[in-house]
Design an enzyme around this catalytic site. Structure first.
Site: not given
Ligand code: GLA
Length: 394
Positions: A39, A137, A183
């Site tokens: 991302d 998340s 997320d």
């Molecule tokens: C965490 C970050 C996301 C993403 C993932 C890995 O969840 O919050 O933005 O970068 O790691 O894909």
């Protein structure tokens, strides 16, 4: 399960404030099916919201609540002390990252970006069943739930992309974690029965139906807590951005595997492997969408295993426990009902995600639970979920 969460939240509100709430909002956690650490490289991600939520119940403050003027009193059922957060004025991040900083950060973002937003003093209870620090998340779910609450209280009409960006900014500035957009985006905009392909360059999305009852998404929490505000995540992010600069592209999204191989001598071995993961993973993500759309679950499963290997060997964000879980799933195999499995989220602990045949769920869970316990001594937490709805007022 959601009904119980709401019921328990309602009881807590009644216990702390002695009345019914006026507003109820919720936001889900997420699992990323594929597209990891892409991302913040302008790439693609393919997450879905899960049936695990943060709910917030709130009501206007009364004199007996003793809430200072221009503030809100927030109680988290998972924490000992209530927090007082500011609803106006110049709000700055605190010196340490405490749980209420996520709340304060989102409120600060709404005040800064939508100056007409003026919330009256309120009291609130936060209650959640998204496991903390499990790469599902929980923090984005909290941020997006707070954003939804502020919009509900003030009537502010904020575009969901902007909402996700305000929440991401809160995470950057108040939680001091330089995350990408995945997320907050999926928690705000997830859709029931759909996995979301998100283009992190232009924020365009495609909702891919996932409705067949024959398949399920199995999440396994290794119970190894991941801690992303440490140095690893920012280091990975910096390695990607530095490499893009060296190779003369705006982001790794613009790099093909051929170009990367041609530029290998300009990079350190570590930088090369970080890039190889990202470039390969962006391709795997678009391939995975096609596989799901074509009903080619074997291909989908292979892409998930490849993603895991790349995260383990090239990006180096897996850990022993996650590798054990993925190998246990691979051992069960397609005959046993598992198409594919991989670590999900930032890494260094947290969860794996697996695509499985619904009919074999019980035996898969039993086998993997036993294998993992034998290898690590840890009782994993295993649950299936269907793609769930994003944040909303109830
Ligand atoms: C965490 C970050 C996301 C993403 C993932 C890995 O969840 O919050 O933005 O970068 O790691 O894909």
């Amino acid at each position: 399960m959601f009904e119980k969460l709401l019921h328990d939240a309602g009881s807590a509100f009644q216990k702390y404030f002695g009345r019914e709430p006026k507003w109820t909002v919720t936001a889900p956690g997420r699992v990323n099916i594929i597209g990891e650490h892409t991302d913040y490289n302008d790439g693609f991600v393919f997450p879905m919201a899960i049936e695990r939520n943060v709910v917030i119940l709130a009501a206007p403050a009364l004199p007996e609540d003793k809430v200072p003027a221009g503030c809100a009193k927030i109680i988290s059922t998972a924490k000992r002390n209530p927090a007082i957060v500011k609803l106006s004025g110049n709000i700055k991040p605190g010196p340490r990252v405490d749980w209420f900083e996520y709340v304060q950060g989102v409120i600060a973002g709404y005040l800064a970006e939508t100056p007409s937003v003026q919330a009256e003093s309120f009291v609130a209870v936060i209650h959640a069943n998204v496991p903390l620090g499990a790469a599902l998340s929980s923090s984005a779910a909290l941020e997006v739930a707070v954003a939804t609450l502020i919009e509900t209280i003030t009537g502010a009409d904020v575009d969901p992309v902007r909402k996700a960006l305000i929440c991401q900014k809160a995470e950057h500035e108040f939680a001091k974690m330089p995350c990408g957009i995945m997320d907050q985006f999926i928690s705000a905009m997830g859709a029931k029965d759909h996995i979301m392909l998100l283009d992190c360059r232009d924020y365009s999305t495609k909702l891919v139906p996932f409705t067949t009852p024959d398949l399920s998404i199995l999440i396994i929490n290794s119970r190894v807590k991941h801690q992303l505000s440490g140095s690893e995540y920012p280091e990975r992010r910096a390695a990607c951005h530095d490499s893009a600069k060296i190779l003369g592209v705006a982001s790794l999204r613009d790099l093909s595997m051929d170009q990367l191989v041609a530029g290998k001598d300009q990079l350190t071995d570590v930088q090369f492997r970080r890039c190889r993961h990202v470039v390969g993973e962006i391709q795997r993500t678009t391939d995975a969408v096609k596989a799901i759309e074509a009903g080619d679950y074997e291909l989908m499963g292979r892409l998930m295993y490849e993603s895991h290997e790349s995260l383990r060997d090239d990006f180096e964000v897996s850990c022993r426990e996650l590798d054990i879980l993925v190998e246990a799933a691979r051992k069960v195999g397609i005959e046993g009902g598992v198409y594919g499995s991989r670590m999900t989220g930032g890494g260094f602990g947290g969860c794996t995600v697996s695509l499985i045949q619904t009919a074999k769920t019980d035996s898969i869970i039993e086998t993997i639970r036993a294998d993992y316990k034998a290898a690590t001594g840890i009782d994993a937490d295993l649950f299936v979920t269907r793609p769930a709805a994003g944040a909303r007022q109830l």
